[in-house]
Write an enzyme that holds these catalytic residues in place. Structure first.
Site, PDB file in Angstrom:
ATOM      1  CG  ASP A 117      -2.034  -0.973   1.145  1.00  0.00           C
ATOM      2  OD1 ASP A 117      -2.110  -1.685   0.115  1.00  0.00           O
ATOM      3  OD2 ASP A 117      -2.836  -1.036   2.090  1.00  0.00           O
ATOM      4  CE1 TYR A 143      -3.271   1.882  -6.384  1.00  0.00           C
ATOM      5  CE2 TYR A 143      -3.776   3.197  -4.434  1.00  0.00           C
ATOM      6  CZ  TYR A 143      -4.109   2.759  -5.706  1.00  0.00           C
ATOM      7  OH  TYR A 143      -5.265   3.199  -6.289  1.00  0.00           O
ATOM      8  CG  ASP A 144      -1.083   4.883  -0.066  1.00  0.00           C
ATOM      9  OD1 ASP A 144      -2.016   4.490  -0.795  1.00  0.00           O
ATOM     10  OD2 ASP A 144      -1.037   4.672   1.161  1.00  0.00           O
ATOM     11  CG  LEU A 189     -12.667   8.368   4.406  1.00  0.00           C
ATOM     12  CD1 LEU A 189     -12.139   7.614   5.617  1.00  0.00           C
ATOM     13  CD2 LEU A 189     -13.497   9.577   4.852  1.00  0.00           C
ATOM     14  CD  GLU A 226     -16.423   7.225  13.309  1.00  0.00           C
ATOM     15  OE1 GLU A 226     -16.325   6.319  12.464  1.00  0.00           O
ATOM     16  OE2 GLU A 226     -17.316   8.084  13.287  1.00  0.00           O
ATOM     17  CE  LYS A 239      -8.695   5.029   5.962  1.00  0.00           C
ATOM     18  NZ  LYS A 239      -8.472   3.666   5.475  1.00  0.00           N
ATOM     19  CG  ASP A 242      -6.477  -1.825   6.591  1.00  0.00           C
ATOM     20  OD1 ASP A 242      -7.139  -1.425   5.614  1.00  0.00           O
ATOM     21  OD2 ASP A 242      -5.275  -2.095   6.543  1.00  0.00           O
ATOM     22  CE1 TYR A 267     -18.084   3.713   7.231  1.00  0.00           C
ATOM     23  CE2 TYR A 267     -16.632   2.054   8.164  1.00  0.00           C
ATOM     24  CZ  TYR A 267     -17.185   2.679   7.070  1.00  0.00           C
ATOM     25  OH  TYR A 267     -16.837   2.288   5.817  1.00  0.00           O
ATOM     26  CE  LYS A 317      -4.552   5.917   4.307  1.00  0.00           C
ATOM     27  NZ  LYS A 317      -4.158   4.712   3.617  1.00  0.00           N
ATOM     28  CB  CYS A 323      35.490 -16.471   8.717  1.00  0.00           C
ATOM     29  SG  CYS A 323      35.200 -15.104   9.834  1.00  0.00           S
ATOM     30  CB  CYS A 342      39.438 -14.819  10.976  1.00  0.00           C
ATOM     31  SG  CYS A 342      38.517 -16.366  10.990  1.00  0.00           S
ATOM     32  CB  CYS A 359      33.917 -18.279  11.720  1.00  0.00           C
ATOM     33  SG  CYS A 359      35.689 -18.104  11.983  1.00  0.00           S
ATOM     34  CB  CYS A 402      37.585 -15.616  14.368  1.00  0.00           C
ATOM     35  SG  CYS A 402      36.493 -14.580  13.407  1.00  0.00           S
TER      36      CYS A 402
HETATM   37  N1  NAD Z   1      -1.516  -2.293  -2.799  1.00  0.00           N
HETATM   38  C1  NAD Z   1      -2.260  -1.946  -3.837  1.00  0.00           C
HETATM   39  O1  NAD Z   1      -2.012  -2.360  -4.950  1.00  0.00           O
HETATM   40  C2  NAD Z   1      -3.434  -1.046  -3.643  1.00  0.00           C
HETATM   41  C3  NAD Z   1      -4.295  -0.763  -4.698  1.00  0.00           C
HETATM   42  C4  NAD Z   1      -5.373   0.061  -4.465  1.00  0.00           C
HETATM   43  C5  NAD Z   1      -5.596   0.588  -3.195  1.00  0.00           C
HETATM   44  N2  NAD Z   1      -4.735   0.297  -2.201  1.00  0.00           N
HETATM   45  C6  NAD Z   1      -4.910   0.847  -0.838  1.00  0.00           C
HETATM   46  O2  NAD Z   1      -6.260   1.097  -0.552  1.00  0.00           O
HETATM   47  C7  NAD Z   1      -6.403   2.329   0.135  1.00  0.00           C
HETATM   48  C8  NAD Z   1      -7.225   3.312  -0.635  1.00  0.00           C
HETATM   49  O3  NAD Z   1      -8.375   2.799  -0.853  1.00  0.00           O
HETATM   50  P1  NAD Z   1      -9.823   3.166  -0.389  1.00  0.00           P
HETATM   51  O4  NAD Z   1     -10.351   4.314  -1.113  1.00  0.00           O
HETATM   52  O5  NAD Z   1     -10.490   1.874  -0.552  1.00  0.00           O
HETATM   53  O6  NAD Z   1      -9.866   3.447   1.111  1.00  0.00           O
HETATM   54  P2  NAD Z   1      -9.165   4.250   2.219  1.00  0.00           P
HETATM   55  O7  NAD Z   1      -8.730   3.162   3.050  1.00  0.00           O
HETATM   56  O8  NAD Z   1      -8.184   5.227   1.802  1.00  0.00           O
HETATM   57  O9  NAD Z   1     -10.353   5.104   2.922  1.00  0.00           O
HETATM   58  C9  NAD Z   1     -11.705   5.009   2.713  1.00  0.00           C
HETATM   59  C10 NAD Z   1     -12.297   3.833   3.404  1.00  0.00           C
HETATM   60  O10 NAD Z   1     -11.998   3.842   4.776  1.00  0.00           O
HETATM   61  C11 NAD Z   1     -12.866   2.919   5.380  1.00  0.00           C
HETATM   62  N3  NAD Z   1     -13.109   3.261   6.795  1.00  0.00           N
HETATM   63  C12 NAD Z   1     -12.532   2.604   7.828  1.00  0.00           C
HETATM   64  N4  NAD Z   1     -12.927   3.088   8.996  1.00  0.00           N
HETATM   65  C13 NAD Z   1     -13.791   4.081   8.744  1.00  0.00           C
HETATM   66  C14 NAD Z   1     -14.548   4.951   9.597  1.00  0.00           C
HETATM   67  N5  NAD Z   1     -14.457   4.893  10.923  1.00  0.00           N
HETATM   68  N6  NAD Z   1     -15.342   5.849   8.992  1.00  0.00           N
HETATM   69  C15 NAD Z   1     -15.420   5.918   7.631  1.00  0.00           C
HETATM   70  N7  NAD Z   1     -14.726   5.111   6.784  1.00  0.00           N
HETATM   71  C16 NAD Z   1     -13.922   4.205   7.343  1.00  0.00           C
HETATM   72  C17 NAD Z   1     -14.080   2.833   4.515  1.00  0.00           C
HETATM   73  O11 NAD Z   1     -14.109   1.537   3.979  1.00  0.00           O
HETATM   74  C18 NAD Z   1     -13.795   3.786   3.389  1.00  0.00           C
HETATM   75  O12 NAD Z   1     -14.275   3.324   2.187  1.00  0.00           O
HETATM   76  C19 NAD Z   1      -5.032   2.857   0.337  1.00  0.00           C
HETATM   77  O13 NAD Z   1      -4.543   2.492   1.597  1.00  0.00           O
HETATM   78  C20 NAD Z   1      -4.240   2.161  -0.748  1.00  0.00           C
HETATM   79  O14 NAD Z   1      -2.879   2.015  -0.411  1.00  0.00           O
HETATM   80  C21 NAD Z   1      -3.680  -0.502  -2.396  1.00  0.00           C
HETATM   81 ZN    ZN Z   2      36.260 -15.850  11.608  1.00  0.00          ZN
END
Ligand code: NAD
Ligand code: ZN
Length: 691
Positions: free
Chosen positions: A53, A56-57, A103, A135, A137, A139, A247, A334, A428, A431, A446, A452
């Site tokens: 990720d 990707y970011d 988001l 809140e 986040k 995953d 949420y 993040k 080694c 030595c 070794c 050594c």
């Molecule tokens: N590795 C890869 O190839 C690849 C490809 C695409 C996306 N990604 C990853 O996916 C992420 C981006 O994708 P995204 O748009 O799906 O999501 P995001 O993770 O950036 O954020 C939006 C999502 O957060 C979630 N979320 C979690 N807790 C929440 C809360 N309390 N309130 C509201 N929403 C909440 C929801 O599912 C919402 O859709 C990035 O981290 C990116 O690195 C990775």
């Molecule tokens: Zn040695």
């Protein structure tokens, strides 16, 4: 040629800019777009990402930066404003009543303040600096649930934001997802949204099972949750440990509820699971809460990748509205990535105190979990083969909390063409003595022994360490310097350093005061215990526990030095290999010379109080301790058991009487169960020792 998957460096971007050539910029944009499309597909559609990720970011940010700089050149198919990806067609597709967006995100306090400033800019003076709600986040993946008059009727994934997949049947198998909500029985349509996730423990179990069966493992809990929810067979989905955290309420919220925090509180009362919520008044409070969660996130049963911060007033949320991809009233804050990709430039071999040769990966320095990492241990040659890692590879490096960073994945599809498999060095690196890899052993060695220099230095460092002779103030760097200046060669030379005061003082940066401190620390260390002394000698296989056992068993050094292998074997914890190594150690003339020199210099210890275990309640029993105890340190527990006559061993076997298991007991617990060894909890143990 730029590798389409490699993150663009700022240098690349500058090159692209200074080319001032639209074609070049468009070409660069196209490269990013194609790569992002490929990754979106792999991630959102296949649930099987082909890069981390964090990378990707970075790729996405690179495209975003170019688009911000050259808005006229933005490509019509740019995925920058896209949410997720189009789902595959195996499930019925459902169009969302209200789009499910993503988001925006911020990474630092300054970005957070900018976000809040942008919110303020859109509000009237009286409305400014609104209250925010924070809140976790979570995953996992976003899902919308619909309830008709309180009855669960439909679950749909986010999909591309407009259209998702109908996963109602699979959602029904999620244990904490309410199927009937009495409190909502008079609400015609209630739509809530939340995250479906897989707790860490369940994820590890699932991957372990997959590994055993030779099936494909999931890259992370998020992909595992998504893959499970989109299983075509609900029976398989049902076997996956999923959880739903709610949420938001998107339709059907009772009118008296005016804030996001109140909405979550209501969701909780009607039967949904919601995660931690905090209301904050300003960016400083937000930062403090963010920091506190970041510190303790490792303790959560599931993974989070940051916090979400939302304007608390629902009326203000509505007023602020949405951008094409995300709301204006919320953002993700993040955490620093715990897994990142970087290049492993080289593999170097280090020589340890006992001659063990261990590989260290030299990385292109990279920030992971908030810390810059440039070296990573690869453990042993077997681990290199298991990972199939080579110099020049792109690797994923993981670091969470205080855990030592490790390579979790090698991206072999990005391997440079001319790369070659790693070979174990035949000599080694320090030595030049031959290296051997004994059969059934993980570590190569070794054969130079104390010829050594690496082993000499490591032996010195071990000797002064806290659990050995504890020579506080004589740190490793000074020892190395003394060694290089020829002032110490063996551990016995440490006690002759007072004869070299002048030389010590003239050594780089070492003043008279520091020299006095070091010398008095050395003097003080002469009064020690037999167990520490044995441990300090650095006999292979003799760790702290074994050293204590040997001290108990033999009571004095001469008895130990002259002990036969048979006698050594009577010591708890001492097996055939350790017995032989110990026996040989005390037969080497060099070692005897050093030991005599140490005693002559005045190193001494009190007589060992040998505990007669006969007649004690736990006489003849062997205990093993695992996990963390609430009421005392493990050392204390061990001492208490020994006082009752038990032997305390480090590993479980069929001969073990009982396993004392504290919190987070891991593999030992499993082994005890397998061998039918009795497991004793902390309470029972406290009763036993009379507390
Ligand atoms: N590795 C890869 O190839 C690849 C490809 C695409 C996306 N990604 C990853 O996916 C992420 C981006 O994708 P995204 O748009 O799906 O999501 P995001 O993770 O950036 O954020 C939006 C999502 O957060 C979630 N979320 C979690 N807790 C929440 C809360 N309390 N309130 C509201 N929403 C909440 C929801 O599912 C919402 O859709 C990035 O981290 C990116 O690195 C990775
Ligand atoms: Zn040695």
């Amino acid at each position: 040629m730029t590798d389409p998957i490699a993150p663009l460096t700022s240098k690349d971007i500058n090159t692209a800019k200074s080319a001032a050539n639209e074609d070049a910029i468009v070409a660069q944009m196209r490269t990013f777009i194609d790569a992002l499309k490929k990754h979106n597909y792999a991630y959102y559609v296949l649930d099987n990402p082909i890069l981390e990720d964090s990378e990707y970011d970075q790729l996405r940010r690179s495209l975003l930066e170019l688009e911000e700089e050259y808005p006229d050149l933005i490509q019509p198919d740019s995925p920058i404003n896209q949410v997720g990806d189009m789902p595959l067609s195996a499930f019925t597709q459902v169009t969302h009543d209200i789009p499910m967006l993503s988001l925006g995100n911020v990474f630092e306090y300054d970005d957070l303040r900018d976000f809040m400033r942008r919110v303020n800019d859109r509000l009237s003076v009286a409305q400014q600096s609104p209250e925010y709600e924070m809140e976790l986040k979570l995953d996992g993946l976003a899902v919308s649930l619909k309830y008709a008059y309180g009855k669960f009727v439909q679950a749909v994934t986010r999909g591309d934001g407009q259209t998702g997949e109908d996963i109602t049947q699979n959602a029904k198998t999620i244990r904490n997802l309410p199927l009937w909500i009495p409190a909502a029985s008079d609400i015609e349509l209630l739509e809530v949204r939340g995250e479906v996730l897989m707790p860490k423990a369940g994820f590890e179990r699932l991957n372990r099972l997959a590994e055993e069966k030779g099936d494909k493992t999931f890259a992370n809990p998020r992909n595992a949750a998504a893959g499970s929810l989109r299983q075509l067979d609900p029976a398989i989905a049902a076997s996956r440990p999923l959880a739903f955290y709610c949420y938001s309420v998107n339709q059907g919220l009772p009118e008296h509820i005016k804030t996001q925090s109140a909405a979550l509180a209501w969701l909780k009362t009607i039967g949904f699971t919601v995660s931690a919520v905090e209301v904050v008044q300003n960016p400083r409070e937000a930062q403090a809460y963010y920091e506190s969660v970041k510190e303790t996130r490792g303790d959560l049963p599931f993974e989070i990748d940051g916090m979400v911060i939302k304007v608390n007033s629902l009326a203000l949320q509505q007023q602020l509205g949405f951008l094409s991809r995300e709301p204006r009233w919320a953002t993700a804050y993040k955490f620093p990535a715990e897994t990142v990709m970087t290049r492993l430039h080289a593999i170097e071999w280090q020589v340890g105190r006992t001659g063990a040769i261990t590989p260290v990966g030299k990385l292109e320095p990279v920030k992971v979990g908030g810390v810059t990492v440039s070296n990573v241990t690869l453990h042993n040659f077997g681990e290199i083969q298991r990972l199939d890692v080579r110099a020049g590879d792109m690797v994923s490096v993981h670091r969470a909390g205080d855990v030592i960073p490790k390579v979790t994945r090698v991206w072999t599809d990005q391997r440079p063409e001319n790369s070659e498999p790693v070979k174990l060095p035949s000599t080694c690196p320090v030595c030049d003595s031959p290296v051997v890899l004994p059969k059934d052993e993980a570590l190569a060695r070794c054969t130079g022994g104390l010829f050594c220099p690496a082993q000499q230095v490591e032996a010195l460092i071990h000797f002064v360490s806290r659990r050995a002779m504890d020579i506080d103030g004589l740190g490793a760097s000074w020892l190395i310097s003394f060694f290089e200046h020829g002032l110490v060669k063996t551990v016995a030379d440490i006690y002759q350093l007072h004869n070299h005061q002048e030389e010590l003082i003239t050594l780089e940066k070492l003043g008279e005061k520091s020299v006095q401190n070091i010398l008095s620390a050395i003097e003080a260390s002469k009064q020690t215990t037999l167990a520490r002394f044995i441990y300090a000698l650095g006999i292979r296989g003799v760790g702290e526990t074994t050293a204590q056992n040997l001290a108990q068993q033999f009571g004095d050094l001469d008895a130990l030095m002259s002990a036969s292998i048979e006698k050594l074997l009577l010591t708890p914890d001492v097996g055939a290999i350790t017995a032989e190594l110990t026996y040989k150690f005390f037969r080497a003339p060099h070692n005897i010379e050093v030991i005599n020199a140490l005693r002559e210099a005045g190193v001494h210890w009190d007589k060992v109080e040998q505990v007669a275990s006969e007649g004690l309640p736990l006489d003849g029993q062997t205990w093993v301790i695992t996990g963390a105890l609430d009421s005392m340190a493990r050392d204390e527990a061990k001492a208490k058991l020994q006082a009752l006559g038990a032997k305390v061993s480090g590993s479980i076997s069929a001969k073990t009487t009982a396993l004392l298991a504290g919190d987070k007991a891991g593999s030992k617990m499993a082994k005890a169960e397998k061998l039918g060894v009795k497991v004793v909890g902390e309470e029972e143990f406290l009763v036993l020792v009379g507390e």
